[in-house]
Design a protein around this motif. Sequence first.
Motif, PDB file in Angstrom:
ATOM      1  N   ARG A  45      27.371 -16.614 -11.481  1.00  0.00           N
ATOM      2  CA  ARG A  45      26.098 -16.674 -10.766  1.00  0.00           C
ATOM      3  C   ARG A  45      26.010 -17.823  -9.770  1.00  0.00           C
ATOM      4  N   SER A  46      27.066 -18.605  -9.670  1.00  0.00           N
ATOM      5  CA  SER A  46      27.048 -19.714  -8.712  1.00  0.00           C
ATOM      6  C   SER A  46      28.469 -19.941  -8.200  1.00  0.00           C
ATOM      7  N   LYS A  47      28.549 -20.684  -7.119  1.00  0.00           N
ATOM      8  CA  LYS A  47      29.854 -21.019  -6.548  1.00  0.00           C
ATOM      9  C   LYS A  47      30.681 -21.808  -7.562  1.00  0.00           C
ATOM     10  N   GLU A  48      30.008 -22.689  -8.312  1.00  0.00           N
ATOM     11  CA  GLU A  48      30.699 -23.510  -9.312  1.00  0.00           C
ATOM     12  C   GLU A  48      31.275 -22.641 -10.439  1.00  0.00           C
ATOM     13  N   GLU A  49      30.495 -21.658 -10.886  1.00  0.00           N
ATOM     14  CA  GLU A  49      30.986 -20.762 -11.938  1.00  0.00           C
ATOM     15  C   GLU A  49      32.188 -19.966 -11.456  1.00  0.00           C
ATOM     16  N   THR A  50      32.120 -19.495 -10.221  1.00  0.00           N
ATOM     17  CA  THR A  50      33.235 -18.731  -9.653  1.00  0.00           C
ATOM     18  C   THR A  50      34.463 -19.613  -9.545  1.00  0.00           C
ATOM     19  N   PHE A  51      34.267 -20.855  -9.099  1.00  0.00           N
ATOM     20  CA  PHE A  51      35.386 -21.791  -8.987  1.00  0.00           C
ATOM     21  C   PHE A  51      36.042 -22.004 -10.355  1.00  0.00           C
ATOM     22  N   LYS A  52      35.225 -22.250 -11.377  1.00  0.00           N
ATOM     23  CA  LYS A  52      35.761 -22.458 -12.732  1.00  0.00           C
ATOM     24  C   LYS A  52      36.500 -21.221 -13.218  1.00  0.00           C
ATOM     25  N   ALA A  53      35.970 -20.037 -12.930  1.00  0.00           N
ATOM     26  CA  ALA A  53      36.618 -18.795 -13.350  1.00  0.00           C
ATOM     27  C   ALA A  53      37.967 -18.637 -12.654  1.00  0.00           C
ATOM     28  N   LEU A  54      38.022 -18.947 -11.351  1.00  0.00           N
ATOM     29  CA  LEU A  54      39.287 -18.836 -10.622  1.00  0.00           C
ATOM     30  C   LEU A  54      40.317 -19.841 -11.134  1.00  0.00           C
ATOM     31  N   VAL A  55      39.882 -21.047 -11.449  1.00  0.00           N
ATOM     32  CA  VAL A  55      40.798 -22.059 -11.997  1.00  0.00           C
ATOM     33  C   VAL A  55      41.323 -21.592 -13.357  1.00  0.00           C
ATOM     34  N   THR A  56      40.439 -21.035 -14.175  1.00  0.00           N
ATOM     35  CA  THR A  56      40.862 -20.508 -15.480  1.00  0.00           C
ATOM     36  C   THR A  56      41.870 -19.378 -15.292  1.00  0.00           C
ATOM     37  N   LEU A  67      43.432 -22.738  -6.533  1.00  0.00           N
ATOM     38  CA  LEU A  67      42.420 -21.732  -6.223  1.00  0.00           C
ATOM     39  C   LEU A  67      43.072 -20.424  -5.769  1.00  0.00           C
ATOM     40  N   MET A  68      44.097 -20.542  -4.942  1.00  0.00           N
ATOM     41  CA  MET A  68      44.800 -19.338  -4.463  1.00  0.00           C
ATOM     42  C   MET A  68      45.507 -18.636  -5.609  1.00  0.00           C
ATOM     43  N   ARG A  69      46.004 -19.386  -6.579  1.00  0.00           N
ATOM     44  CA  ARG A  69      46.635 -18.758  -7.748  1.00  0.00           C
ATOM     45  C   ARG A  69      45.596 -17.903  -8.492  1.00  0.00           C
ATOM     46  N   GLY A  70      44.363 -18.379  -8.596  1.00  0.00           N
ATOM     47  CA  GLY A  70      43.301 -17.593  -9.218  1.00  0.00           C
ATOM     48  C   GLY A  70      43.007 -16.337  -8.429  1.00  0.00           C
ATOM     49  N   GLU A 118      34.090  -6.699  -4.224  1.00  0.00           N
ATOM     50  CA  GLU A 118      33.286  -6.584  -5.434  1.00  0.00           C
ATOM     51  C   GLU A 118      33.501  -7.740  -6.410  1.00  0.00           C
ATOM     52  N   LEU A 119      34.438  -8.630  -6.117  1.00  0.00           N
ATOM     53  CA  LEU A 119      34.797  -9.700  -7.046  1.00  0.00           C
ATOM     54  C   LEU A 119      34.096 -11.033  -6.763  1.00  0.00           C
ATOM     55  N   ASN A 120      33.143 -11.046  -5.852  1.00  0.00           N
ATOM     56  CA  ASN A 120      32.370 -12.265  -5.557  1.00  0.00           C
ATOM     57  C   ASN A 120      33.230 -13.436  -5.083  1.00  0.00           C
ATOM     58  N   LEU A 121      34.227 -13.162  -4.280  1.00  0.00           N
ATOM     59  CA  LEU A 121      35.110 -14.239  -3.823  1.00  0.00           C
ATOM     60  C   LEU A 121      34.776 -14.713  -2.416  1.00  0.00           C
ATOM     61  N   SER A 122      33.793 -14.122  -1.785  1.00  0.00           N
ATOM     62  CA  SER A 122      33.533 -14.402  -0.368  1.00  0.00           C
ATOM     63  C   SER A 122      33.299 -15.882  -0.070  1.00  0.00           C
ATOM     64  N   SER A 123      32.654 -16.603  -0.977  1.00  0.00           N
ATOM     65  CA  SER A 123      32.392 -18.023  -0.703  1.00  0.00           C
ATOM     66  C   SER A 123      33.672 -18.854  -0.716  1.00  0.00           C
ATOM     67  N   TYR A 124      34.736 -18.317  -1.264  1.00  0.00           N
ATOM     68  CA  TYR A 124      36.012 -19.046  -1.303  1.00  0.00           C
ATOM     69  C   TYR A 124      36.988 -18.567  -0.260  1.00  0.00           C
ATOM     70  N   LEU A 125      36.662 -17.459   0.393  1.00  0.00           N
ATOM     71  CA  LEU A 125      37.582 -16.921   1.380  1.00  0.00           C
ATOM     72  C   LEU A 125      37.159 -17.347   2.780  1.00  0.00           C
ATOM     73  N   THR A 126      37.569 -18.565   3.136  1.00  0.00           N
ATOM     74  CA  THR A 126      37.345 -19.062   4.488  1.00  0.00           C
ATOM     75  C   THR A 126      38.118 -18.153   5.438  1.00  0.00           C
ATOM     76  N   ALA A 159      34.779  -8.039 -14.307  1.00  0.00           N
ATOM     77  CA  ALA A 159      33.558  -8.388 -15.040  1.00  0.00           C
ATOM     78  C   ALA A 159      33.362  -9.905 -15.080  1.00  0.00           C
ATOM     79  N   LEU A 160      34.439 -10.646 -15.298  1.00  0.00           N
ATOM     80  CA  LEU A 160      34.374 -12.103 -15.343  1.00  0.00           C
ATOM     81  C   LEU A 160      33.858 -12.665 -14.026  1.00  0.00           C
TER      82      LEU A 160
END
Length: 135
Positions: free
Chosen positions: A21-32, A79-82, A110-118, A15-16
Amino acid sequence: MTDSLGQQKPVNIKALLQACRSKEETFKALVTLSKTLPRLSAEKKTEENKVKGCESAVWLVVEESHGIRHFKADSDAKLMRGVLVAILSLVEGKMLADIQKMDLKAELAELNLSSYLTSSRTNGVLAILNKINTV
């Protein structure tokens, strides 16, 4: 909500990440999320526990008790730890047969990670999923 290992429950992580809704939000969520993953001791960071094929150093420890699998992981990349937290939330506390029946690639999609998975990071994630399914 966390489980007995201090890891967040899959529904909350899903859910998180889906709420981002943005790459920045996803990045912050993964760091958290990365901050919730307990660090592995130096003794656990062995070649045997290292996941081959990852761009960054990743270690995965699988322990089994009464047929139930428990996972510990670490990476030198925040990022990988997230991403590891997200992956482990899907498989923690399950039996190997149940894990092998899961379509982990579809679950991760389904977790919206595609922009981080080079492409190189995707190869690493596939190596992690392979190790989870075979160790």
